[in-house]
Design a protein around this motif. Structure first.
Motif, PDB file in Angstrom:
ATOM      1  N   CYS A 256       3.730  -2.019   8.671  1.00 49.28           N
ATOM      2  CA  CYS A 256       3.373  -0.637   8.357  1.00 49.28           C
ATOM      3  C   CYS A 256       4.559   0.281   8.594  1.00 49.28           C
ATOM      4  O   CYS A 256       5.113   0.320   9.699  1.00 49.28           O
ATOM      5  CB  CYS A 256       2.173  -0.176   9.184  1.00 49.28           C
ATOM      6  SG  CYS A 256       1.567   1.456   8.658  1.00 49.28           S
ATOM      7  N   TRP A 257       4.957   0.970   7.548  1.00 47.77           N
ATOM      8  CA  TRP A 257       6.057   1.923   7.609  1.00 47.77           C
ATOM      9  C   TRP A 257       5.491   3.341   7.537  1.00 47.77           C
ATOM     10  O   TRP A 257       4.514   3.588   6.831  1.00 47.77           O
ATOM     11  CB  TRP A 257       7.030   1.719   6.441  1.00 47.77           C
ATOM     12  CG  TRP A 257       7.693   0.378   6.391  1.00 47.77           C
ATOM     13  CD1 TRP A 257       7.447  -0.708   7.192  1.00 47.77           C
ATOM     14  CD2 TRP A 257       8.711  -0.036   5.474  1.00 47.77           C
ATOM     15  NE1 TRP A 257       8.249  -1.765   6.827  1.00 47.77           N
ATOM     16  CE2 TRP A 257       9.037  -1.385   5.775  1.00 47.77           C
ATOM     17  CE3 TRP A 257       9.372   0.599   4.419  1.00 47.77           C
ATOM     18  CZ2 TRP A 257      10.003  -2.100   5.058  1.00 47.77           C
ATOM     19  CZ3 TRP A 257      10.335  -0.109   3.707  1.00 47.77           C
ATOM     20  CH2 TRP A 257      10.650  -1.440   4.026  1.00 47.77           C
TER      21      TRP A 257
ATOM     22  N   VAL B 127       4.125  -5.038  -5.614  1.00 48.71           N
ATOM     23  CA  VAL B 127       3.242  -4.242  -6.463  1.00 48.71           C
ATOM     24  C   VAL B 127       2.614  -3.155  -5.599  1.00 48.71           C
ATOM     25  O   VAL B 127       1.990  -3.456  -4.578  1.00 48.71           O
ATOM     26  CB  VAL B 127       2.136  -5.117  -7.082  1.00 48.71           C
ATOM     27  CG1 VAL B 127       1.025  -4.266  -7.661  1.00 48.71           C
ATOM     28  CG2 VAL B 127       2.721  -6.033  -8.152  1.00 48.71           C
ATOM     29  N   GLY B 128       2.790  -1.902  -6.012  1.00 53.92           N
ATOM     30  CA  GLY B 128       2.277  -0.787  -5.236  1.00 53.92           C
ATOM     31  C   GLY B 128       0.856  -0.414  -5.618  1.00 53.92           C
ATOM     32  O   GLY B 128       0.536  -0.232  -6.792  1.00 53.92           O
ATOM     33  N   LEU B 129      -0.017  -0.274  -4.608  1.00 54.05           N
ATOM     34  CA  LEU B 129      -1.412   0.124  -4.793  1.00 54.05           C
ATOM     35  C   LEU B 129      -1.681   1.361  -3.948  1.00 54.05           C
ATOM     36  O   LEU B 129      -1.183   1.470  -2.827  1.00 54.05           O
ATOM     37  CB  LEU B 129      -2.359  -0.997  -4.352  1.00 54.05           C
ATOM     38  CG  LEU B 129      -2.163  -2.366  -4.996  1.00 54.05           C
ATOM     39  CD1 LEU B 129      -3.087  -3.383  -4.331  1.00 54.05           C
ATOM     40  CD2 LEU B 129      -2.427  -2.297  -6.489  1.00 54.05           C
ATOM     41  N   ALA B 130      -2.478   2.282  -4.461  1.00 55.75           N
ATOM     42  CA  ALA B 130      -2.831   3.458  -3.674  1.00 55.75           C
ATOM     43  C   ALA B 130      -4.294   3.824  -3.910  1.00 55.75           C
ATOM     44  O   ALA B 130      -5.168   3.466  -3.124  1.00 55.75           O
ATOM     45  CB  ALA B 130      -1.901   4.624  -4.006  1.00 55.75           C
TER      46      ALA B 130
ATOM     47  N   ILE C 252      -3.478  -6.349   2.871  1.00 59.27           N
ATOM     48  CA  ILE C 252      -2.224  -5.795   2.378  1.00 59.27           C
ATOM     49  C   ILE C 252      -1.044  -6.357   3.177  1.00 59.27           C
ATOM     50  O   ILE C 252      -1.149  -6.611   4.377  1.00 59.27           O
ATOM     51  CB  ILE C 252      -2.260  -4.243   2.458  1.00 59.27           C
ATOM     52  CG1 ILE C 252      -1.307  -3.621   1.434  1.00 59.27           C
ATOM     53  CG2 ILE C 252      -1.971  -3.737   3.854  1.00 59.27           C
ATOM     54  CD1 ILE C 252      -1.810  -3.646   0.025  1.00 59.27           C
ATOM     55  N   GLY C 253       0.095  -6.573   2.507  1.00 58.35           N
ATOM     56  CA  GLY C 253       1.264  -7.119   3.197  1.00 58.35           C
ATOM     57  C   GLY C 253       2.121  -6.049   3.839  1.00 58.35           C
ATOM     58  O   GLY C 253       2.490  -6.140   5.012  1.00 58.35           O
ATOM     59  N   LEU C 254       2.437  -5.010   3.059  1.00 63.28           N
ATOM     60  CA  LEU C 254       3.286  -3.917   3.530  1.00 63.28           C
ATOM     61  C   LEU C 254       2.564  -2.602   3.247  1.00 63.28           C
ATOM     62  O   LEU C 254       2.243  -2.292   2.102  1.00 63.28           O
ATOM     63  CB  LEU C 254       4.646  -3.943   2.831  1.00 63.28           C
ATOM     64  CG  LEU C 254       5.629  -2.803   3.110  1.00 63.28           C
ATOM     65  CD1 LEU C 254       5.824  -2.597   4.601  1.00 63.28           C
ATOM     66  CD2 LEU C 254       6.972  -3.090   2.433  1.00 63.28           C
ATOM     67  N   CYS C 255       2.296  -1.858   4.296  1.00 59.02           N
ATOM     68  CA  CYS C 255       1.509  -0.634   4.206  1.00 59.02           C
ATOM     69  C   CYS C 255       2.395   0.559   4.555  1.00 59.02           C
ATOM     70  O   CYS C 255       3.128   0.526   5.545  1.00 59.02           O
ATOM     71  CB  CYS C 255       0.343  -0.735   5.194  1.00 59.02           C
ATOM     72  SG  CYS C 255      -0.788   0.658   5.183  1.00 59.02           S
TER      73      CYS C 255
ATOM     74  N   LYS D 274       0.866  -1.183   0.000  1.00 62.87           N
ATOM     75  CA  LYS D 274       0.000   0.000   0.000  1.00 62.87           C
ATOM     76  C   LYS D 274       0.896   1.225   0.000  1.00 62.87           C
ATOM     77  O   LYS D 274       1.614   1.492   0.953  1.00 62.87           O
ATOM     78  CB  LYS D 274      -0.933  -0.004   1.207  1.00 62.87           C
ATOM     79  CG  LYS D 274      -1.882   1.187   1.265  1.00 62.87           C
ATOM     80  CD  LYS D 274      -1.403   2.198   2.269  1.00 62.87           C
ATOM     81  CE  LYS D 274      -2.122   3.528   2.131  1.00 62.87           C
ATOM     82  NZ  LYS D 274      -1.447   4.605   2.875  1.00 62.87           N
ATOM     83  N   SER D 275       0.863   1.992  -1.101  1.00 58.26           N
ATOM     84  CA  SER D 275       1.683   3.181  -1.209  1.00 58.26           C
ATOM     85  C   SER D 275       1.060   4.334  -0.427  1.00 58.26           C
ATOM     86  O   SER D 275      -0.124   4.319  -0.097  1.00 58.26           O
ATOM     87  CB  SER D 275       1.829   3.558  -2.681  1.00 58.26           C
ATOM     88  OG  SER D 275       2.778   4.582  -2.852  1.00 58.26           O
TER      89      SER D 275
END
Length: 412
Positions: free
Chosen positions: A100-101, A322-325, A54-57, A24-25
């Motif tokens: 989450c970053w 893959v980035g999603l926003a 989502i894996g990485l947000c 998640k971008s």
């Protein structure tokens, strides 16, 4: 193990494990209190995304200086006063095994008129003429101010780690301050911070190193970086590749590839031919070059529409995530569909108000989607058919109200 490429775990060289390849971008939420602390609505919003698969947000841009907001309602970290709110946000954002970053940012010159007392940048370069009614010409930063900004990025990263988030991202794209330092158009200094590509890279590398010193070697630090600015005299893809190589040597954990600025919003798809948009992933050609140049994990954001397009991106080996926003701002459970091999229900379309100068910028893409995030933060359903013109009027009113309040405070 699933044969779905998007549903494969990924382990960073540091040993950090992410459960899938969906990223998640960052999107600006505008859900900060007046003092810069996070509103409880962020807890509900990020819990929804965490439960959505989502894996990485990555959070929306969190500012490092209360005097330098990018949009109304930014969360700010410049001291420990908002730590309890950050802890609650982190707890919800990392539910369901989600990483989450926090994205840390400074807008530089790219802040609407009236939002801040002044804007600053590497050099005092104005916006193009048709945008000067929306943005002030910035003041050039002093050496002392540059050193202070580096310390602010480091302190904010330390607070992010203490709050319980699982990583941090530097916003080095889209024409904000770090991006301005990298650009020969915005950065026309002749001291150690500008004058040639190596010196223009100094700021981002010193920001990274200060952050690394603050959080240690095991805490992930990523960066969002332009493949190019897509404006005459700006940051080129050749310079971007050299910057990526320098960041790899410095030890960066993840590079998210994007592109464009408010003056040339390529990140919104405005500059791409129809053939490029059909094949999805606006910046994939550059990612192929980057993959050949470095081994650092990569993610591309922008243009993805279908399960097939996303799966192909991972299978190609050119990107790791893959980035999603915008998609998950209106369809927050889209990751669950993708992880089961299905395409999203909603197709993303450009946001248009019908007002030419406004539609040429990426501002409405930010504020319209921010309205969707606020709806989710209030526990409401998203509204894909929301009028862009109505959202613009609401945004303009907020800016005017904030400006009047700021002028009143200065007068008193």
């Amino acid at each position: 193990m699933s044969d779905n490429p998007l549903n494969q775990p990924f382990t960073f060289p540091s040993g950090v494990l992410v459960k899938n390849r969906l990223f998640k971008s960052a999107m600006s939420e505008g859900l900060g209190n007046k003092d810069g602390s996070p509103k409880p609505m962020l807890d509900l919003l990020y819990r929804k995304w965490a439960e959505g698969g989502i894996g990485l947000c990555v959070t929306g841009n969190v500012m490092i200086d209360r005097r330098a907001l990018g949009e109304p309602g930014n969360v700010v970290i410049e001291d420990a006063s908002g730590l309890e709110g950050l802890k609650s946000w982190a707890k919800n954002a990392t539910a369901n095994g989600t990483h989450c970053w926090v994205q840390l940012n400074h807008p530089g010159k790219q802040a609407p008129k009236g939002l801040n007392k002044e804007t600053v940048s590497p050099s005092a370069i104005p916006f193009r003429k048709d945008m000067q009614s929306f943005f002030n010409t910035p003041r050039e930063l002093t050496e002392t101010e540059i050193q202070d900004l580096i310390k602010r990025f480091a302190f904010a990263a330390k607070m992010v780690k203490e709050a319980g988030f699982s990583g941090v991202q530097i916003h080095g794209a889209h024409g904000y301050l770090v991006s301005q330092f990298l650009s020969p158009h915005h950065n026309q200094r002749t001291d150690k911070w500008g004058g040639d590509p190596e010196r223009r890279r100094r700021f981002v590398l010193e920001v990274y190193q200060a952050m690394r010193d603050a959080v240690g070697t095991a805490f992930p630090i990523g960066i969002k970086l332009n493949s190019a600015d897509f404006q005459r005299g700006g940051f080129t893809d050749e310079e971007s590749l050299e910057t990526i190589k320098a960041l790899e040597s410095a030890g960066i954990d993840l590079i998210e590839i994007s592109g464009g600025t408010y003056e040339a919003p390529a990140m919104m798809g405005a500059k791409w031919k129809e053939s490029t948009q059909k094949r999805e992933a606006y910046f994939m050609d550059f990612a192929v070059k980057a993959r050949k140049a470095v081994k650092t994990p990569l993610v591309v954001t922008g243009g993805f529409k279908s399960y097939e397009g996303m799966a192909e991106a991972i299978q190609s080996g050119n990107v790791d995530f893959v980035g999603l926003a915008r998609l998950i701002a209106v369809e927050p459970d889209a990751p669950l569909r993708l992880l089961s091999g299905q395409s999203p229900r909603i197709s993303i379309q450009p946001i248009k108000t019908g007002i030419g100068p406004i539609d040429k910028m990426s501002v409405m893409e930010t504020v319209w989607y921010r309205e969707q995030l606020e709806r989710m933060g209030k526990g409401m359903e998203t509204k894909p058919n929301l009028s862009a013109f109505v959202v613009f009027l609401k945004f303009a009113y907020k800016l005017i109200f904030k400006r009047k309040g700021a002028l009143k405070e200065r007068a008193s």
